[in-house]
Design a protein around this motif. Structure first.
Motif, PDB file in Angstrom:
ATOM      1  N   UNK A  30     -29.031 -30.914  39.991  1.00  0.00           N
ATOM      2  CA  UNK A  30     -28.752 -29.581  40.601  1.00  0.00           C
ATOM      3  C   UNK A  30     -27.246 -29.028  40.478  1.00  0.00           C
ATOM      4  N   UNK A  31     -26.401 -30.093  40.603  1.00  0.00           N
ATOM      5  CA  UNK A  31     -24.830 -29.749  40.225  1.00  0.00           C
ATOM      6  C   UNK A  31     -24.734 -29.006  38.774  1.00  0.00           C
ATOM      7  N   UNK A  32     -25.251 -29.743  37.875  1.00  0.00           N
ATOM      8  CA  UNK A  32     -25.207 -29.368  36.525  1.00  0.00           C
ATOM      9  C   UNK A  32     -25.814 -27.894  36.484  1.00  0.00           C
ATOM     10  N   UNK A  33     -27.029 -27.903  36.911  1.00  0.00           N
ATOM     11  CA  UNK A  33     -27.437 -26.439  36.853  1.00  0.00           C
ATOM     12  C   UNK A  33     -26.682 -25.479  37.332  1.00  0.00           C
ATOM     13  N   UNK A  34     -26.234 -25.687  38.500  1.00  0.00           N
ATOM     14  CA  UNK A  34     -25.311 -24.747  39.057  1.00  0.00           C
ATOM     15  C   UNK A  34     -24.092 -24.294  38.298  1.00  0.00           C
ATOM     16  N   UNK A  35     -23.424 -25.576  37.592  1.00  0.00           N
ATOM     17  CA  UNK A  35     -22.350 -25.173  36.959  1.00  0.00           C
ATOM     18  C   UNK A  35     -22.759 -24.272  35.406  1.00  0.00           C
ATOM     19  N   UNK A  36     -23.857 -24.627  34.988  1.00  0.00           N
ATOM     20  CA  UNK A  36     -24.287 -23.978  33.970  1.00  0.00           C
ATOM     21  C   UNK A  36     -24.673 -22.585  34.418  1.00  0.00           C
ATOM     22  N   UNK A  37     -25.329 -22.394  35.285  1.00  0.00           N
ATOM     23  CA  UNK A  37     -25.212 -20.825  35.873  1.00  0.00           C
ATOM     24  C   UNK A  37     -24.228 -20.228  35.998  1.00  0.00           C
ATOM     25  N   UNK A  38     -23.078 -20.761  36.683  1.00  0.00           N
ATOM     26  CA  UNK A  38     -21.993 -20.180  36.742  1.00  0.00           C
ATOM     27  C   UNK A  38     -21.482 -19.885  35.736  1.00  0.00           C
ATOM     28  N   UNK A  39     -21.342 -20.637  34.636  1.00  0.00           N
ATOM     29  CA  UNK A  39     -20.567 -20.759  33.400  1.00  0.00           C
ATOM     30  C   UNK A  39     -21.146 -19.137  32.654  1.00  0.00           C
ATOM     31  N   UNK A  40     -22.399 -19.372  32.618  1.00  0.00           N
ATOM     32  CA  UNK A  40     -23.191 -18.178  32.037  1.00  0.00           C
ATOM     33  C   UNK A  40     -22.781 -16.619  32.681  1.00  0.00           C
ATOM     34  N   UNK A  41     -22.901 -16.696  34.069  1.00  0.00           N
ATOM     35  CA  UNK A  41     -22.508 -15.665  34.820  1.00  0.00           C
ATOM     36  C   UNK A  41     -21.125 -15.241  34.503  1.00  0.00           C
ATOM     37  N   UNK A  42     -20.373 -16.365  34.619  1.00  0.00           N
ATOM     38  CA  UNK A  42     -18.703 -15.921  34.314  1.00  0.00           C
ATOM     39  C   UNK A  42     -18.653 -15.273  32.646  1.00  0.00           C
ATOM     40  N   UNK A  43     -19.343 -15.896  31.621  1.00  0.00           N
ATOM     41  CA  UNK A  43     -19.338 -15.438  30.278  1.00  0.00           C
ATOM     42  C   UNK A  43     -19.675 -14.137  30.399  1.00  0.00           C
ATOM     43  N   UNK A  44     -20.818 -13.829  30.882  1.00  0.00           N
ATOM     44  CA  UNK A  44     -21.602 -12.311  30.901  1.00  0.00           C
ATOM     45  C   UNK A  44     -20.289 -11.437  31.395  1.00  0.00           C
ATOM     46  N   UNK A  45     -19.771 -11.682  32.506  1.00  0.00           N
ATOM     47  CA  UNK A  45     -18.790 -10.845  33.074  1.00  0.00           C
ATOM     48  C   UNK A  45     -17.472 -10.621  32.178  1.00  0.00           C
ATOM     49  N   UNK A  46     -17.228 -11.739  31.446  1.00  0.00           N
ATOM     50  CA  UNK A  46     -16.079 -11.678  30.651  1.00  0.00           C
ATOM     51  C   UNK A  46     -16.486 -10.601  29.411  1.00  0.00           C
ATOM     52  N   UNK A  47     -17.670 -10.946  28.781  1.00  0.00           N
ATOM     53  CA  UNK A  47     -18.190 -10.020  27.729  1.00  0.00           C
ATOM     54  C   UNK A  47     -18.446  -8.539  27.989  1.00  0.00           C
ATOM     55  N   UNK A  48     -18.773  -8.363  29.404  1.00  0.00           N
ATOM     56  CA  UNK A  48     -18.790  -6.822  29.802  1.00  0.00           C
ATOM     57  C   UNK A  48     -17.470  -6.548  30.328  1.00  0.00           C
ATOM     58  N   UNK A  49     -16.314  -7.417  30.451  1.00  0.00           N
ATOM     59  CA  UNK A  49     -15.398  -6.864  30.952  1.00  0.00           C
ATOM     60  C   UNK A  49     -15.376  -6.407  32.354  1.00  0.00           C
ATOM     61  N   UNK A  50     -16.045  -7.227  33.249  1.00  0.00           N
ATOM     62  CA  UNK A  50     -16.233  -6.792  34.418  1.00  0.00           C
ATOM     63  C   UNK A  50     -15.553  -8.025  35.419  1.00  0.00           C
ATOM     64  N   UNK A  51     -14.791  -7.375  36.179  1.00  0.00           N
ATOM     65  CA  UNK A  51     -14.091  -8.160  37.152  1.00  0.00           C
ATOM     66  C   UNK A  51     -15.053  -8.640  38.013  1.00  0.00           C
ATOM     67  N   UNK A  52     -15.011 -10.028  38.452  1.00  0.00           N
ATOM     68  CA  UNK A  52     -16.044 -10.617  39.383  1.00  0.00           C
ATOM     69  C   UNK A  52     -15.726  -9.888  40.645  1.00  0.00           C
ATOM     70  N   UNK A  53     -14.686  -9.273  41.151  1.00  0.00           N
ATOM     71  CA  UNK A  53     -14.389  -8.971  42.272  1.00  0.00           C
ATOM     72  C   UNK A  53     -15.432  -7.523  42.759  1.00  0.00           C
ATOM     73  N   UNK A  54     -16.129  -7.079  41.538  1.00  0.00           N
ATOM     74  CA  UNK A  54     -16.786  -5.898  41.369  1.00  0.00           C
ATOM     75  C   UNK A  54     -18.090  -6.516  41.817  1.00  0.00           C
ATOM     76  N   UNK A  55     -18.503  -7.521  41.570  1.00  0.00           N
ATOM     77  CA  UNK A  55     -19.918  -7.724  41.905  1.00  0.00           C
ATOM     78  C   UNK A  55     -19.844  -8.714  43.013  1.00  0.00           C
TER      79      UNK A  55
END
Length: 133
Positions: free
Chosen positions: A106-131
């Motif tokens: 479960x923790x591995x899946x969570x970390x994986x999901x957070x990583x994908x989310x973070x990378x998408x935010x990076x690619x889209x140049x979206x500050x996480x505070x916006x979401x």
């Protein structure tokens, strides 16, 4: 605009996991929300890049449209995708080949999901505070 809405929804899934990540009997729910967060992150990227949209929950199909844009651990994606598809049937709700995901899974899946989310935010140049709500 829609990309931000997808990322807000993905962030909600990640926030939900934060409350249940250490609850042993809810590991399948963590896996489900992890899958959902990745799906929504992918859809944000698809929306932003104006790639033809496909109505699907299948992570592999979504990722095929994004392979040149984001690189991820495909084996983990396949596993999470399988878990989610099987979760449509109560007896198989979020089961791995050896049964319910462990806390470690479960923790591995969570970390994986957070990583994908973070990378998408990076690619889209979206500050996480916006979401974040």
């Amino acid at each position: 605009k829609n990309a931000i809405e997808w990322l807000k929804a993905a962030n909600d899934d990640l926030d939900s996991i934060g409350y249940i990540i250490n609850v042993e009997h809810l590991t399948n729910i963590v896996a489900f929300h992890s899958q959902q967060a990745i799906e929504k992150s992918f859809k944000a990227l698809i929306e932003y890049k104006k790639i033809a949209f496909v109505k699907t929950h299948n992570l592999e199909k979504l990722y095929k449209r994004l392979e040149n844009i984001i690189e991820i651990d495909y084996e983990k994606l396949e596993l999470l995708n399988e878990l989610y598809i099987d979760s449509r049937y109560p007896g198989d709700m979020g089961l791995l080949p050896y049964g319910k995901p462990t806390i470690e899974d479960a923790k591995e899946f969570y970390e994986f999901a957070k990583d994908v989310f973070d990378r998408v935010c990076e690619i889209l140049k979206i500050d996480k505070s916006e979401v974040e709500k």
